[in-house]
Design a protein around this motif. Structure first.
Motif, PDB file in Angstrom:
ATOM      1  N   LEU A  30      -2.389 -10.853  -4.670  1.00 25.57           N
ATOM      2  CA  LEU A  30      -1.369  -9.809  -4.803  1.00 25.57           C
ATOM      3  C   LEU A  30       0.019 -10.332  -4.469  1.00 25.57           C
ATOM      4  O   LEU A  30       0.987 -10.091  -5.187  1.00 25.57           O
ATOM      5  CB  LEU A  30      -1.718  -8.622  -3.899  1.00 25.57           C
ATOM      6  CG  LEU A  30      -2.894  -7.771  -4.363  1.00 25.57           C
ATOM      7  CD1 LEU A  30      -3.338  -6.836  -3.253  1.00 25.57           C
ATOM      8  CD2 LEU A  30      -2.509  -6.963  -5.605  1.00 25.57           C
ATOM      9  N   SER A  43      -2.659   5.217  -7.089  1.00 25.04           N
ATOM     10  CA  SER A  43      -3.780   6.092  -6.761  1.00 25.04           C
ATOM     11  C   SER A  43      -3.464   7.537  -7.117  1.00 25.04           C
ATOM     12  O   SER A  43      -4.321   8.262  -7.653  1.00 25.04           O
ATOM     13  CB  SER A  43      -4.118   5.983  -5.264  1.00 25.04           C
ATOM     14  OG  SER A  43      -4.547   4.684  -4.927  1.00 25.04           O
ATOM     15  N   TRP A 102      -3.318  -3.070  -8.887  1.00 29.90           N
ATOM     16  CA  TRP A 102      -3.879  -1.962  -8.109  1.00 29.90           C
ATOM     17  C   TRP A 102      -4.495  -0.921  -9.032  1.00 29.90           C
ATOM     18  O   TRP A 102      -5.541  -0.344  -8.736  1.00 29.90           O
ATOM     19  CB  TRP A 102      -2.803  -1.321  -7.246  1.00 29.90           C
ATOM     20  CG  TRP A 102      -2.415  -2.065  -6.015  1.00 29.90           C
ATOM     21  CD1 TRP A 102      -1.152  -2.425  -5.627  1.00 29.90           C
ATOM     22  CD2 TRP A 102      -3.280  -2.517  -4.961  1.00 29.90           C
ATOM     23  NE1 TRP A 102      -1.179  -3.076  -4.415  1.00 29.90           N
ATOM     24  CE2 TRP A 102      -2.475  -3.141  -3.988  1.00 29.90           C
ATOM     25  CE3 TRP A 102      -4.655  -2.460  -4.751  1.00 29.90           C
ATOM     26  CZ2 TRP A 102      -2.995  -3.706  -2.818  1.00 29.90           C
ATOM     27  CZ3 TRP A 102      -5.191  -3.022  -3.594  1.00 29.90           C
ATOM     28  CH2 TRP A 102      -4.367  -3.637  -2.643  1.00 29.90           C
ATOM     29  N   LEU A 128       0.134   0.790  -4.346  1.00 27.38           N
ATOM     30  CA  LEU A 128      -1.243   1.284  -4.334  1.00 27.38           C
ATOM     31  C   LEU A 128      -1.306   2.798  -4.193  1.00 27.38           C
ATOM     32  O   LEU A 128      -2.045   3.472  -4.926  1.00 27.38           O
ATOM     33  CB  LEU A 128      -2.046   0.609  -3.221  1.00 27.38           C
ATOM     34  CG  LEU A 128      -3.499   1.077  -3.058  1.00 27.38           C
ATOM     35  CD1 LEU A 128      -4.269   1.028  -4.373  1.00 27.38           C
ATOM     36  CD2 LEU A 128      -4.210   0.254  -1.985  1.00 27.38           C
ATOM     37  N   ALA A 171      -5.262   4.701   0.479  1.00 29.07           N
ATOM     38  CA  ALA A 171      -4.990   3.341   0.013  1.00 29.07           C
ATOM     39  C   ALA A 171      -5.439   2.314   1.039  1.00 29.07           C
ATOM     40  O   ALA A 171      -6.056   1.294   0.703  1.00 29.07           O
ATOM     41  CB  ALA A 171      -3.496   3.189  -0.280  1.00 29.07           C
ATOM     42  N   ALA A 223       0.824  -1.213   0.000  1.00 28.69           N
ATOM     43  CA  ALA A 223       0.000   0.000   0.000  1.00 28.69           C
ATOM     44  C   ALA A 223       0.854   1.257   0.000  1.00 28.69           C
ATOM     45  O   ALA A 223       0.492   2.258  -0.618  1.00 28.69           O
ATOM     46  CB  ALA A 223      -0.935   0.007   1.217  1.00 28.69           C
TER      47      ALA A 223
END
Length: 363
Positions: A329, A165, A190, A161, A313, A157
């Motif tokens: 993942l 994002s 992601w 991610l 995230a 994350a």
């Protein structure tokens, strides 16, 4: 426990497992126990001498456990920390005083990696995540991991991610857009999930079938395989066919320079192309600038992210537990002693995404 171990790369291609006394955190800092550390493409580039960082404690993706929050009692959202809480950490620091920090562009801090490149022989030793512990500096942001989130679902994350994002946000993806994503590795999966939540129609291009299968599981509407479209022109034509002339937004998540040449031709006139994967200096390509100009394609290179994207995230993962196959993942875990094997398997693409696990909280 008074000592911990870490994986130090004294030079590209070499790893030493070292042991150090655990540091006493300074006010505002925090020492966490590593639960899981993801192996990112950047780690592999460093190991292969294709990255500016040549000597480093390896690793930057992490989920860690709070031991004693006395020196840092709250996370960066103001939530109280307790022993045993799991946290995710923004892997780079904000120095607060360079030109970029002064302009509010903290993700472009000119000193973002100073803490990371310090010798492990110097305090605080544990500056990378490939180790039993990780030292979170006072200028690093960290956020609590929601209770319903598996550590391995969130281990990337703070890199993949949050980075994707930020890229999707920069690309301005909205409901009804068509998005082409090049690459179905950790970043790509992601990317699919985030773009789909925004209501986009997503097409994924990759050379590995199991990655394309994973992309479908994460919500991809269409996939383009190198087996079916072996030449760049074939892939460009297929994406244009699927998007009625070109996607609204393109995301380059492969780390392959030549992918950019294809990607900018996969988007429509007036589209936005977001470059994330190629972060290594020295990669040169021959872009047709006249074609870009005539089609008014905007290229946005995106490096690092504002800290709000990490909190977002973690919230994203939390609200999608049970809906997205997060267990796909990370498809291989290794103990710290097997860090070299983990790197080699990742480099050879024997695994999609690997992680080092060092605690009972990680499966």
């Amino acid at each position: 426990m008074t000592t911990g171990r870490l994986a130090y790369m004294p030079e590209p291609g070499s790893v030493e497992l070292r042991e150090y006394e655990l540091p006493t955190p300074e006010p505002g800092s925090l020492l966490i126990e590593t639960v899981a550390a993801g192996i990112c493409g950047s780690d592999l580039h460093m190991f292969a001498d294709k990255h500016p960082l040549k000597s480093i404690v390896l690793g930057h993706e992490v989920i860690g456990r709070v031991v004693d929050p006395a020196t840092r009692p709250t996370d960066s959202a103001g939530r109280e920390l307790h022993p045993g809480d799991l946290v995710s950490v923004v892997y780079f620091a904000f120095c607060q005083h360079c030109r970029q920090c002064a302009r509010g562009l903290t993700h472009l801090c000119e000193n973002a990696y100073n803490h990371w490149i310090a010798s492990p022989d110097e305090f605080p030793h544990f500056t990378g995540t490939f180790g039993t512990h990780y030292y979170v500096g006072r200028f690093q942001h960290l956020f609590k991991v929601p209770d319903n989130v598996d550590p391995l679902a969130a281990v990337s994350a703070n890199c993949a991610l949050a980075q994707v994002s930020a890229g999707v946000d920069r690309g301005g993806v909205t409901a009804g857009d068509t998005v082409v994503i090049q690459g179905a590795g950790g970043l790509g999966l992601w990317g699919v999930a985030v773009a789909k939540e925004r209501g986009a129609h997503v097409i994924v291009v990759d050379a590995v079938q199991r990655r394309l299968d994973a992309a479908k599981a994460f919500g991809a509407d269409e996939v383009v395989s190198f087996d079916e479209a072996p030449e760049p022109g074939d892939r460009i034509a297929r994406v244009r066919e699927l998007t009625d002339g070109g996607a609204d937004v393109g995301l380059e998540l492969t780390g392959v320079g030549s992918a950019v040449l294809e990607g900018v031709e996969m988007v429509r006139p007036g589209a936005t192309y977001v470059e994330i994967g190629n972060v290594m200096p020295g990669v040169e390509i021959g872009l047709d600038i006249g074609s870009l100009t005539r089609r008014s394609v905007t290229i946005h290179p995106v490096i690092r992210y504002h800290q709000r994207f990490l909190k977002g995230a973690l919230d994203f993962i939390s609200r999608n537990v049970g809906r997205l196959p997060f267990d796909q993942l990370v498809d291989a875990t290794y103990p710290l002693d097997d860090v070299l094997q983990a790197m080699e398997d990742s480099k050879a693409r024997k695994v999609n995404r690997a992680a080092l696990t060092m605690g009972p909280d990680a499966r």
